[in-house]
Design a protein around this motif. Sequence first.
Motif: not given
Length: 88
Positions: A65-88
């Motif tokens: 829902d990018p119209d309200v800032g919930m841009d999944i593409d951007r958010l998943t890129d940020e989560l992947a870049a975090s290298r959090d070991n809980r993310i598969k």
Amino acid sequence: MTWRVARSLETLRQQFNTAFPQRSKESDGGIGDTNHQNRTSDHNPWVGPAADGLMLVTARDFTHDPDVGMDIDRLTDELAASRDNRIK
């Protein structure tokens, strides 16, 4: 079968709800539908490391829902870049 969504994913859902209170939740989901149940999917409950003995669902969908800032593409890129070991 008694199951729950992994707590880390529930925390993420709460964080998204706080950050984007007007976001659509139309496609949000945890446990898989029958299509998921017919294949290997982290949306299906499995016996995991849950201390409470419940089956775990280790995937969750969030509505794009990018119209309200919930841009999944951007958010998943940020989560992947975090290298959090809980993310598969």
